[in-house]
Design an enzyme around this catalytic site. Structure first.
Site, PDB file in Angstrom:
ATOM      1  N   HIS A 174       0.805  -1.227   0.000  1.00  0.00           N
ATOM      2  CA  HIS A 174       0.000   0.000   0.000  1.00  0.00           C
ATOM      3  C   HIS A 174       0.834   1.271   0.000  1.00  0.00           C
ATOM      4  O   HIS A 174       0.407   2.304  -0.510  1.00  0.00           O
ATOM      5  CB  HIS A 174      -0.996  -0.010   1.175  1.00  0.00           C
ATOM      6  CG  HIS A 174      -0.389   0.299   2.507  1.00  0.00           C
ATOM      7  ND1 HIS A 174       0.337  -0.623   3.238  1.00  0.00           N
ATOM      8  CD2 HIS A 174      -0.397   1.445   3.266  1.00  0.00           C
ATOM      9  CE1 HIS A 174       0.728  -0.076   4.375  1.00  0.00           C
ATOM     10  NE2 HIS A 174       0.306   1.171   4.416  1.00  0.00           N
ATOM     11  N   ASP A 175       2.041   1.224   0.534  1.00  0.00           N
ATOM     12  CA  ASP A 175       2.872   2.432   0.619  1.00  0.00           C
ATOM     13  C   ASP A 175       4.010   2.461  -0.399  1.00  0.00           C
ATOM     14  O   ASP A 175       4.937   3.255  -0.257  1.00  0.00           O
ATOM     15  CB  ASP A 175       3.452   2.571   2.032  1.00  0.00           C
ATOM     16  CG  ASP A 175       2.504   3.300   2.984  1.00  0.00           C
ATOM     17  OD1 ASP A 175       1.521   3.897   2.495  1.00  0.00           O
ATOM     18  OD2 ASP A 175       2.758   3.276   4.197  1.00  0.00           O
ATOM     19  N   LYS A 214       5.578   5.675  -1.840  1.00  0.00           N
ATOM     20  CA  LYS A 214       6.461   6.568  -1.081  1.00  0.00           C
ATOM     21  C   LYS A 214       7.875   6.586  -1.651  1.00  0.00           C
ATOM     22  O   LYS A 214       8.684   7.429  -1.263  1.00  0.00           O
ATOM     23  CB  LYS A 214       6.475   6.167   0.395  1.00  0.00           C
ATOM     24  CG  LYS A 214       5.182   6.553   1.105  1.00  0.00           C
ATOM     25  CD  LYS A 214       5.211   6.233   2.586  1.00  0.00           C
ATOM     26  CE  LYS A 214       3.923   6.709   3.257  1.00  0.00           C
ATOM     27  NZ  LYS A 214       3.869   6.360   4.702  1.00  0.00           N
ATOM     28  N   HIS A 263       1.672   9.680  -2.754  1.00  0.00           N
ATOM     29  CA  HIS A 263       2.195   8.305  -2.816  1.00  0.00           C
ATOM     30  C   HIS A 263       1.117   7.300  -3.212  1.00  0.00           C
ATOM     31  O   HIS A 263       1.418   6.257  -3.783  1.00  0.00           O
ATOM     32  CB  HIS A 263       2.840   7.894  -1.485  1.00  0.00           C
ATOM     33  CG  HIS A 263       1.866   7.532  -0.394  1.00  0.00           C
ATOM     34  ND1 HIS A 263       1.290   8.462   0.433  1.00  0.00           N
ATOM     35  CD2 HIS A 263       1.366   6.328   0.012  1.00  0.00           C
ATOM     36  CE1 HIS A 263       0.491   7.863   1.299  1.00  0.00           C
ATOM     37  NE2 HIS A 263       0.515   6.565   1.073  1.00  0.00           N
ATOM     38  N   HIS A 296      -6.339   3.868   0.184  1.00  0.00           N
ATOM     39  CA  HIS A 296      -6.293   3.584   1.616  1.00  0.00           C
ATOM     40  C   HIS A 296      -6.298   4.845   2.484  1.00  0.00           C
ATOM     41  O   HIS A 296      -6.404   4.760   3.715  1.00  0.00           O
ATOM     42  CB  HIS A 296      -5.092   2.688   1.970  1.00  0.00           C
ATOM     43  CG  HIS A 296      -3.750   3.316   1.733  1.00  0.00           C
ATOM     44  ND1 HIS A 296      -3.155   3.324   0.487  1.00  0.00           N
ATOM     45  CD2 HIS A 296      -2.879   3.952   2.576  1.00  0.00           C
ATOM     46  CE1 HIS A 296      -1.972   3.921   0.573  1.00  0.00           C
ATOM     47  NE2 HIS A 296      -1.791   4.313   1.824  1.00  0.00           N
ATOM     48  N   HIS A 297      -6.191   6.027   1.870  1.00  0.00           N
ATOM     49  CA  HIS A 297      -6.299   7.277   2.635  1.00  0.00           C
ATOM     50  C   HIS A 297      -7.602   8.018   2.357  1.00  0.00           C
ATOM     51  O   HIS A 297      -7.741   9.190   2.708  1.00  0.00           O
ATOM     52  CB  HIS A 297      -5.101   8.192   2.334  1.00  0.00           C
ATOM     53  CG  HIS A 297      -3.856   7.797   3.070  1.00  0.00           C
ATOM     54  ND1 HIS A 297      -3.770   7.786   4.446  1.00  0.00           N
ATOM     55  CD2 HIS A 297      -2.638   7.388   2.612  1.00  0.00           C
ATOM     56  CE1 HIS A 297      -2.557   7.383   4.806  1.00  0.00           C
ATOM     57  NE2 HIS A 297      -1.853   7.136   3.708  1.00  0.00           N
ATOM     58  N   ASP A 328      -4.114   0.313   8.740  1.00  0.00           N
ATOM     59  CA  ASP A 328      -3.051   1.298   8.513  1.00  0.00           C
ATOM     60  C   ASP A 328      -3.062   2.365   9.604  1.00  0.00           C
ATOM     61  O   ASP A 328      -2.013   2.728  10.163  1.00  0.00           O
ATOM     62  CB  ASP A 328      -3.263   1.929   7.136  1.00  0.00           C
ATOM     63  CG  ASP A 328      -2.151   2.894   6.750  1.00  0.00           C
ATOM     64  OD1 ASP A 328      -0.979   2.598   7.056  1.00  0.00           O
ATOM     65  OD2 ASP A 328      -2.462   3.930   6.124  1.00  0.00           O
TER      66      ASP A 328
END
Length: 372
Positions: free
Chosen positions: A217-218, A221, A246, A271-272, A300
């Site tokens: 998921h990240d 970044k 990201h 996811h954000h 998260d």
């Protein structure tokens, strides 16, 4: 020329034990062909119509069917259509009158491998049977070769995908390893997500999809400035927007590989997002946010709250759980928060330790979609 002349004049190579079905509503002609074929080693069955032929084929497919075109109940054309659909590896030779050659040619276009015209000559029958069985052999060999080739190509493609996933996974691991504050974050989020999914009773393939998306998921970044990622103080609005990029960067990196795992890709991008529509990057609201992303956002957030960050110490587990509960219906899906609380009812076991790095795999359903 009598039947015995036909029989003794045929010098066709033997086909010991090969099964054959002769279909004709005239018993005399049927028996002539049967005797000829049996003399060359064929094991023959007989049928007086297309309907009888189908009953015989249902007992067990045969390599060769020789069928008249004009028959009661079910004619040879209808029988041919049934055979090519249900038993595609059966070679069919149609028998027709000289005046019906056009019908025979039409049968070839439908899948018959050859035809003989009545009254037939022995040499012609011999040649037609040999040629039809040779064609059948070549068709089967070619099909098996294509299938084997496709399986090898598929295996290679799957391995390339796995290597790519492993490479991306290693980048995520290396990115987090450089930062003491986020080390192991993605693997812990994946573990939290899997436990939530199990508490919700989700099926294995969906759980695998969630685990894959959570671990990656990240990944976006990679494209975020390290100075901003590691900033100890409060972020400016511009810096916050930069970090939130990201999600889009990660979806763009993984898009070509994970087009058959859209649920995992939606986690990377969404996811954000927040239920109230104030999240990033698309300001999705409520059920517009993919379910998988809503689930991982809870995991998260919990891991972020219970981990030390440059701008604050870690929060106590009870405090983090209270934050999740207070965020229900605003930031988080209430059913998913409740599933998290069920999955980790024993708060003393939290936060979980960072698990061992495991190789990633595309979910089974994604691989099946790729094969299709």
């Amino acid at each position: 020329m009598g039947a015995s002349d036909l029989y003794f004049g045929w010098a066709m190579p033997p086909f010991s034990g090969m099964r054959c079905l002769v279909v004709d509503d005239e018993p005399r002609l049927r028996r002539v062909l049967v005797r000829l074929l049996e003399g060359e080693g064929f094991s023959c069955a007989e049928a007086g119509s297309g309907v009888e032929a189908l009953r015989e084929l249902e007992k067990g497919a045969v390599p060769l069917v020789i069928s008249d075109l004009r028959m009661p109940e079910m004619d040879g054309v209808t029988l041919l259509r049934e055979i090519t659909t249900r038993w595609p590896e059966t070679a069919v030779i149609v028998v027709t009158a000289v005046a019906e050659v056009e019908s025979a040619v039409a049968c070839l276009q439908m899948g018959a491998l050859d035809y003989v015209a009545k009254p037939f000559h022995l040499d012609e029958v011999r040649a037609r049977v040999s040629q039809a069985l040779d064609k059948r052999r070549l068709i089967i060999e070619n099909r098996n070769y294509q299938q084997g080739l496709e399986e090898r190509v598929e295996a290679q493609a799957r391995r390339i995908e796995e290597l790519f996933l492993e490479g991306v996974h290693a980048l995520v691991f290396a990115l987090e390893a450089k930062d003491a504050y986020t080390r192991g974050h993605s693997m812990r989020v994946a573990n939290y997500s899997v436990e939530i999914a199990r508490a919700l009773g989700l099926d294995k393939d969906l759980i695998d999809t969630i685990a894959l998306g959570a671990e990656l998921h990240d990944v976006g970044k990679i494209g975020v400035s390290e100075s901003v990622l590691h900033k100890a103080g409060k972020l400016t609005d511009a810096e916050y927007r930069h970090i939130m990029e990201h999600t889009v960067i990660g979806a763009r990196i993984l898009g070509p590989l994970m087009r058959d795992a859209p649920g995992a890709l939606s986690i990377v991008r969404s996811h954000h997002e927040r239920l109230d529509g104030t999240g990033s990057p698309d300001s999705l609201k409520g059920d517009q946010i993919p379910f998988e992303a809503r689930l991982v956002s809870v995991a998260d957030a919990f891991d972020a709250m219970t981990s030390v960050r440059p701008y604050r110490p870690s929060l106590p587990v009870k405090h983090a759980m209270r934050e999740l509960e207070e965020g229900q219906g605003v930031q988080f899906d209430a059913d998913i928060v409740k599933a998290f609380l069920r999955a980790f009812a024993e708060g003393a076991s939290l936060p979980i330790p960072t698990p061992q790095l495991q190789p990633l795999r595309l979910p089974t359903r994604a691989m099946e979609a790729r094969r299709a």
